[in-house]
Motif scaffolding. Structure first.
Motif, mmCIF file in Angstrom:
data_model
loop_
_atom_site.group_PDB
_atom_site.id
_atom_site.type_symbol
_atom_site.label_atom_id
_atom_site.label_comp_id
_atom_site.label_asym_id
_atom_site.label_seq_id
_atom_site.Cartn_x
_atom_site.Cartn_y
_atom_site.Cartn_z
ATOM 1 N N ASP A 268 0.875 -1.167 0.000
ATOM 2 C CA ASP A 268 0.000 0.000 0.000
ATOM 3 C C ASP A 268 0.916 1.221 0.000
ATOM 4 O OD1 ASP A 268 -2.274 1.704 0.299
ATOM 5 O OD2 ASP A 268 -3.274 0.173 1.485
ATOM 6 N N ASP B 56 -3.403 3.793 8.072
ATOM 7 C CA ASP B 56 -4.358 4.887 8.272
ATOM 8 C C ASP B 56 -4.033 5.713 9.504
ATOM 9 O OD1 ASP B 56 -5.889 4.540 5.993
ATOM 10 O OD2 ASP B 56 -7.427 3.328 7.002
ATOM 11 N N ASP C 27 -1.121 7.982 7.868
ATOM 12 C CA ASP C 27 -1.293 8.545 6.529
ATOM 13 C C ASP C 27 -1.831 9.976 6.602
ATOM 14 O OD1 ASP C 27 -1.236 8.494 3.748
ATOM 15 O OD2 ASP C 27 -3.084 7.328 3.544
ATOM 16 N N ARG D 9 -4.164 -7.337 3.672
ATOM 17 C CA ARG D 9 -4.293 -6.003 3.063
ATOM 18 C C ARG D 9 -5.088 -5.065 3.973
ATOM 19 N NH1 ARG D 9 -6.702 -5.172 -1.957
ATOM 20 N NH2 ARG D 9 -5.422 -3.319 -2.036
ATOM 21 N N ARG E 104 -3.593 -1.689 5.807
ATOM 22 C CA ARG E 104 -4.252 -0.393 5.591
ATOM 23 C C ARG E 104 -4.681 0.223 6.913
ATOM 24 N NH1 ARG E 104 -3.173 3.268 2.540
ATOM 25 N NH2 ARG E 104 -3.447 4.586 4.321
#
Length: 133
Positions: A8, A64, A67, A56, A60
């Motif tokens: 990612d 998060d 990010d 995945r 993520r």
């Protein structure tokens, strides 16, 4: 040893303390491609190492949390230079916890090591890998 990798990306802002960092002492942005590689000596009865969708989703979820953030303002990173190497270690720890807590499915319990690799450009990257305790 079998391996499965999911990837990612994130975008962060941060700055570094110390003369060794030159202009990177000023706030700057970085975009990272993050790869998480899971390794196990055997597959489960369905011939899976881990549930790829669960891997995945978990990657993520971890990403998060950082990010689109200025890492200088994140209390958990107070006093740290959030270098690429440091971030690899941080993400590795969160993924290791996910494995221990069973969030990668039953097959994920056979994972023996994880490698987190972060690419800042096609020419530069860092990684952290370790066996799970």
């Amino acid at each position: 040893m079998f391996s499965l990798t999911v990837a990612d990306h994130i975008m962060v802002a941060h700055s570094f303390r110390g003369e060794a960092f030159g202009p990177a002492q000023r706030v700057h942005g970085a975009t990272f491609v993050v790869e998480a590689e899971f390794r196990a000596p055997k597959l489960d009865d369905a011939n899976l190492l881990v549930d790829i969708a669960a891997a995945r989703v978990e990657l993520r979820r971890i990403l998060d949390e950082i990010d689109y953030r200025n890492l200088d303002e994140e209390p958990r990173f107070a006093g740290q230079n959030t270098s690429t190497e440091f971030l690899c270690h941080h993400i590795h720890g969160a993924l290791a916890a996910a494995v221990r807590e069973g969030r990668l499915g039953e097959s994920g319990r056979s994972v023996r090591s994880i490698k987190v690799l972060m690419r800042e450009s096609p020419l530069a990257w860092a990684a952290y890998e370790a066996d799970l305790a």
